[in-house]
Design a protein around this motif. Structure first.
Motif, short mmCIF file in Angstrom:
data_model
loop_
_atom_site.label_atom_id
_atom_site.label_comp_id
_atom_site.label_asym_id
_atom_site.label_seq_id
_atom_site.Cartn_x
_atom_site.Cartn_y
_atom_site.Cartn_z
N ALA A 26 -24.11 27.48 -1.17
CA ALA A 26 -22.94 27.65 -2.03
C ALA A 26 -22.82 26.47 -2.97
CB ALA A 26 -21.69 27.78 -1.18
N ALA A 27 -22.35 26.73 -4.17
CA ALA A 27 -22.18 25.66 -5.16
C ALA A 27 -21.10 24.68 -4.72
CB ALA A 27 -21.83 26.26 -6.52
N ARG A 28 -20.10 25.19 -4.05
CA ARG A 28 -19.04 24.31 -3.53
C ARG A 28 -18.46 24.95 -2.27
NH1 ARG A 28 -16.07 25.79 -8.61
NH2 ARG A 28 -15.10 27.74 -8.07
N ILE A 29 -18.04 24.10 -1.39
CA ILE A 29 -17.43 24.54 -0.15
C ILE A 29 -16.08 23.86 -0.03
CG2 ILE A 29 -17.60 24.53 2.37
CD1 ILE A 29 -20.65 24.49 2.02
N THR A 30 -15.05 24.64 0.16
CA THR A 30 -13.70 24.11 0.29
C THR A 30 -13.31 24.12 1.76
OG1 THR A 30 -13.15 25.01 -1.87
CG2 THR A 30 -11.32 24.36 -0.46
N GLU A 31 -12.96 22.96 2.27
CA GLU A 31 -12.52 22.86 3.65
C GLU A 31 -11.11 22.29 3.68
OE1 GLU A 31 -15.21 20.85 6.25
OE2 GLU A 31 -16.96 21.79 5.35
N PHE A 32 -10.33 22.81 4.60
CA PHE A 32 -8.97 22.34 4.77
C PHE A 32 -8.86 21.71 6.14
CE2 PHE A 32 -8.82 25.91 1.84
CZ PHE A 32 -8.11 25.36 0.79
N ALA A 33 -8.37 20.50 6.17
CA ALA A 33 -8.23 19.79 7.44
C ALA A 33 -7.17 20.48 8.30
CB ALA A 33 -7.83 18.34 7.19
N ASP A 34 -7.44 20.52 9.60
CA ASP A 34 -6.46 21.08 10.52
C ASP A 34 -5.27 20.15 10.60
OD1 ASP A 34 -7.86 23.39 11.27
OD2 ASP A 34 -9.07 22.26 12.69
N PRO A 35 -4.07 20.72 10.67
CA PRO A 35 -2.89 19.85 10.78
C PRO A 35 -2.89 19.10 12.12
CG PRO A 35 -2.28 22.17 11.01
CD PRO A 35 -3.74 22.13 10.66
N GLU A 36 -2.38 17.89 12.09
CA GLU A 36 -2.23 17.09 13.30
C GLU A 36 -0.93 17.50 13.97
OE1 GLU A 36 -4.36 14.91 14.61
OE2 GLU A 36 -5.81 15.23 13.00
N VAL A 37 -1.01 18.55 14.78
CA VAL A 37 0.19 19.18 15.33
C VAL A 37 1.01 18.20 16.16
CG1 VAL A 37 1.06 21.09 16.73
CG2 VAL A 37 -0.93 21.44 15.26
N LYS A 38 0.36 17.43 17.01
CA LYS A 38 1.11 16.51 17.86
C LYS A 38 1.84 15.47 17.01
CE LYS A 38 0.87 13.75 22.03
NZ LYS A 38 0.04 13.33 23.15
N ALA A 39 1.19 14.96 15.99
CA ALA A 39 1.82 13.97 15.11
C ALA A 39 3.01 14.58 14.37
CB ALA A 39 0.80 13.43 14.11
N ILE A 40 2.87 15.83 13.96
CA ILE A 40 3.96 16.51 13.26
C ILE A 40 5.14 16.70 14.22
CG2 ILE A 40 4.67 18.66 12.14
CD1 ILE A 40 1.70 18.88 11.14
N ARG A 41 4.85 17.14 15.45
CA ARG A 41 5.92 17.32 16.45
C ARG A 41 6.61 15.99 16.74
NH1 ARG A 41 6.34 16.58 21.80
NH2 ARG A 41 4.11 16.32 22.11
N THR A 42 5.83 14.94 16.84
CA THR A 42 6.38 13.62 17.13
C THR A 42 7.37 13.19 16.04
OG1 THR A 42 4.39 13.01 18.32
CG2 THR A 42 5.78 11.20 17.58
N LYS A 43 7.07 13.52 14.78
CA LYS A 43 7.99 13.20 13.69
C LYS A 43 9.35 13.84 13.88
CE LYS A 43 4.95 12.69 9.65
NZ LYS A 43 4.65 13.30 8.33
N THR A 44 9.37 15.00 14.52
CA THR A 44 10.63 15.71 14.70
C THR A 44 11.42 15.18 15.89
OG1 THR A 44 9.74 17.42 16.19
CG2 THR A 44 9.62 17.83 13.80
N GLY A 45 10.74 14.53 16.83
CA GLY A 45 11.39 14.03 18.03
C GLY A 45 11.69 15.11 19.05
N LEU A 46 11.09 16.29 18.88
CA LEU A 46 11.34 17.40 19.79
C LEU A 46 10.31 17.46 20.91
CD1 LEU A 46 12.16 20.25 17.22
CD2 LEU A 46 13.78 18.90 18.56
N SER A 47 10.72 18.01 22.03
CA SER A 47 9.78 18.25 23.13
C SER A 47 8.85 19.40 22.74
CB SER A 47 10.55 18.64 24.40
OG SER A 47 11.17 19.91 24.20
N GLN A 48 7.79 19.57 23.51
CA GLN A 48 6.87 20.68 23.23
C GLN A 48 7.60 22.01 23.31
OE1 GLN A 48 3.63 20.12 26.04
NE2 GLN A 48 2.31 19.34 24.40
#
Length: 96
Positions: A26-48
């Protein structure tokens, strides 16, 4: 559709077929990084449990995301991106 457009489309389909068969790269390949779910949850201060409930997924699904066994897709991925960008506003909006 004129002949030029048709030939261009046909060439594009043939190139895609070659890429699928590993006969071309392929001439170009686009990849999207997986979200850091634990880090995002930690920002909210919520339990799992509370964060999973907020997202509308099971706690087990959230655990799988956080431990990298599974990856969020579609609407869940978009919602995580929103929560990551502005946790305070996202929580306010989701709690009604």
């Amino acid at each position: 559709m004129n002949d030029d457009m048709f030939n261009e489309l046909l060439e594009s389909v043939q190139q895609a077929d070659d890429i699928i068969k590993d006969q071309a790269t392929a001439a170009r390949i686009t990849e999207f990084a997986d979200p850091e779910v634990k880090a995002i949850r930690t920002k909210t201060g919520l339990s799992q449990s509370r964060f999973a409930n907020l997202l509308g997924v099971s706690k087990r699904t959230l655990e799988n995301w956080e431990q990298g066994r599974r990856h969020p897709t579609g609407p869940a991925r978009a919602l995580l991106k929103i929560v990551d960008a502005d946790p305070e506003y996202a929580l306010k909006a989701l709690h009604g």
